[in-house]
Design a protein around this motif. Structure first.
Motif, PDB file in Angstrom:
ATOM      1  N   SER A   1      62.604  46.453  10.528  1.00 51.71           N
ATOM      2  CA  SER A   1      62.584  45.104  11.093  1.00 51.71           C
ATOM      3  C   SER A   1      63.299  45.031  12.440  1.00 51.71           C
ATOM      4  CB  SER A   1      63.235  44.118  10.123  1.00 51.71           C
ATOM      5  OG  SER A   1      64.583  44.488   9.856  1.00 51.71           O
TER       6      SER A   1
ATOM      7  N   ASN B   1      60.836  44.122  14.896  1.00 49.05           N
ATOM      8  CA  ASN B   1      60.011  42.954  14.566  1.00 49.05           C
ATOM      9  C   ASN B   1      60.144  41.902  15.674  1.00 49.05           C
ATOM     10  OD1 ASN B   1      58.579  40.880  13.432  1.00 49.05           O
ATOM     11  ND2 ASN B   1      59.885  40.659  11.636  1.00 49.05           N
TER      12      ASN B   1
ATOM     13  N   ASN C   1      55.030  44.114  18.085  1.00 47.52           N
ATOM     14  CA  ASN C   1      56.433  44.512  17.976  1.00 47.52           C
ATOM     15  C   ASN C   1      57.151  44.248  19.297  1.00 47.52           C
ATOM     16  OD1 ASN C   1      56.476  45.408  15.267  1.00 47.52           O
ATOM     17  ND2 ASN C   1      55.501  47.326  15.846  1.00 47.52           N
TER      18      ASN C   1
END
Length: 590
Positions: free
Chosen positions: A247, A250, A278
């Motif tokens: 993450s 992310n 991303n």
């Protein structure tokens, strides 16, 4: 050792039996000599005991020999079976076991060695009888080191009897048999392991030098490895992402449900592929095509995930450009269709008026005022038709890149007065519109090099549009120096105004705010597009400031290029004095 013990035992038993029998005879003779009853009785008991012991020992002496023979035979059988089992065990080992003498001759080889390296029995043979010269020299050198007391562990490549190379890890050590030295060794084949290591090195190098990003995570998504491509693409160093969750890249573009479905699929053992937006370390967002696959152990449990990411930002840009181009083409197709329909209407309307009124002029019963009225209408519609034809020719030349501007010394004040006089005639016909010219910003006559014809065309288009869309109110036209080296012209009206979303669109070819057949204003939608192209050719820019209900202000600039020739110096003094570094923004023009 056990045989020597048995022989000594037999000798002791024989000697003991003889002594006991001799003691019994001696006791017999003593008893007979004394003739005493108690003594006789005691002697008889002693005699009986010694005699019984002696006879028993003699019996045991002569019976133990076959017993020992039986035991010896059993021991030999046991040793034979043990040796046989040991030999079978050694021959069944999936590795090589050998013993050599001090001359490197094979004294013992298990069947593995003989089966792999020799077409015949290798016992008694040296390495030179089995291998090539270079391999044999190396083996002989190792054997000499072992005999000198060194333990040798070597990874070696040996050629088997079929000519195939095999890789072995060989342990050699020195053994002692009495005063003789022996060379013992164990060879474990590692060919498959070396091949696997080689393939692993290839894969590792391929991943390391791959242009796509590779990530390896544990079963919980924590990063354990990234290749250099990921470091270069993301801006994160290897140390910064180790142990971090995926993450970390992310962007927040996708909802939580998107990633929940993704992890649900890969954790159930399936592969996942898709496009993810991303972000890099610096916050830059990039589109990537991501493929995630689970890695399982022998029990089928997921231990790792491998993610392969390819930057598709450029592809997405191309796709977006193609999408916009497609929409633009479809839009242009619709606009051209609307334009052609509009052109048919715009041409047919004045032509119908011209044809109809021309026929009426032939009527001898018409009065002079009626003829003058019809002639004026014919002239007006002819001018409309002529302007339309000129616009079509201009737009065609602009699209073909054939239109040019011809700069010459232009008296700006006089040009503006001329244009103003032309439009004042229209104001007289419509008392509902007040038209004004503002040249107060000029302190004197202004001259510059420009194309007067094209400049007049642009200004006339803007003023004509202002009159068209202002049914009642004010139309103002003016100019001033702008930004130090430009001349700014503006046309303001108190018409209905234009929504901000149309501020750029109205300058496109064939575009009008109302493209419908029931629009309330005439026109082909070419005037602003032509004006924008002409202003661009003259080195300027054009824009509009407008809000619905507050009117519109169309502005454009052209470069201020005063003459420097002696003949024209008298016309440029006033202009040169007015060129100053004063700058004013667009927001004060409406």
């Amino acid at each position: 050792m056990r045989l020597m013990v048995k022989l000594q035992l037999r000798s002791v038993l024989s000697l003991t039996a003889v002594i006991l029998i001799f003691a019994a005879l001696l006791s017999f003779f003593i008893i007979n000599a004394r003739q005493s009853v108690p003594l006789v009785t005691a002697g008889a008991i002693i005699l009986t005991v010694f005699a019984a012991l002696g006879v028993s020992l003699l019996f045991f002496r002569f019976q133990i020999k076959p017993l020992i023979r039986i035991l010896h035979r059993h021991e030999k059988n046991t040793l034979f079976k043990t040796h046989e089992q040991f030999a079978v065990f050694m021959d069944d080992l999936p590795l090589g076991v050998f013993i050599k003498d001090e001359q490197s001759r094979a004294l013992y080889l298990n069947k593995y060695m003989d089966r792999v390296f020799s077409k015949a029995n290798c016992i008694g043979k040296t390495p030179y009888n089995i291998f090539s010269r270079d391999i044999a020299d190396r083996i002989a050198g190792e054997d000499r080191r072992v005999l000198a007391g060194e333990n040798v562990i070597a990874e070696e490549v040996l050629t088997d009897k079929h000519g195939k190379e095999r890789v072995y890890m060989t342990h050699k050590f020195c053994m002692h048999e009495g005063d003789k030295k022996r060379i013992g060794g164990i060879s474990i084949e590692i060919t498959l392991r070396k091949e696997a290591e080689y393939k692993l090195r290839i894969l590792s190098k391929a991943i390391k030098n791959s242009p796509v990003c590779v990530l390896i995570t544990d079963s919980e998504g924590h990063i354990e490895y990234v290749n250099p491509a990921f470091v270069n693409a993301s801006g994160y160093s290897f140390a910064e992402v180790m142990g971090e969750n995926m993450s970390i890249i992310n962007s927040g573009h996708h909802p939580e449900s998107f990633f929940s479905k993704m992890w649900e699929q890969v954790k159930s053992g399936g592969d996942w592929q898709g496009e993810i937006l991303n972000k890099k370390k610096d916050g830059t967002k990039i589109w990537e095509f991501v493929s995630i696959s689970p890695v399982t152990n022998n029990e089928g449990e997921i231990t790792h995930f491998i993610a392969i990411k390819d930057d598709i930002s450029k592809r997405k840009e191309v796709e977006e450009a193609l999408r916009k181009a497609k929409e633009k083409a479809e839009q242009n197709d619709r606009l051209k269709t609307a334009f052609l329909a509009n052109m048919s209407h715009e041409i047919r309307t004045p032509m119908n008026a011209i044809v109809a009124l021309s026929g009426l002029l032939a009527d001898p019963g018409l009065t002079v005022p009626e003829k003058e009225k019809y002639s004026a209408v014919i002239r007006e519609n002819s001018e409309i038709l002529l302007q339309l034809i000129e616009d079509i020719i201009d737009i065609s030349k602009i699209e073909a890149g054939e239109i040019t501007v011809r700069p010459s010394l232009c008296h700006i004040n006089a040009l503006m007065e001329e244009i103003s006089d032309t439009f004042r005639l229209q104001v007289k016909e419509s008392a509902k519109i007040r038209f004004t010219l503002d040249t107060s910003a000029f302190s004197g006559d202004v001259y510059t090099f420009a194309d007067p014809r094209r400049l007049r065309q642009v200004i006339s288009n803007l003023i004509g549009n202002a009159f068209k869309f202002t049914g009642e109110g004010i139309v103002e036209f003016g100019g001033r120096l702008y930004d130090g080296d430009k001349i700014l012209f503006w046309v303001k009206d108190t018409g209905p105004g234009i929504e901000k979303e149309f501020h750029e669109l109205i300058f496109d070819r064939f575009r009008q705010i109302d493209d419908s057949d029931t629009k309330s204003h005439r026109g082909a939608g070419l005037g602003l597009s032509i004006s924008k192209s002409l202003v661009g050719l003259m080195g300027g820019t054009i824009w509009v400031d407008s809000e619905p209900g507050k009117g519109s202000c169309f502005c454009f600039t052209i470069p201020c290029n005063p003459s420097s020739s002696e003949e024209e110096a008298g016309h440029t003094d006033g202009l040169k004095e007015q060129i100053a570094p004063k700058r004013q923004g667009r927001e004060d023009l409406v």
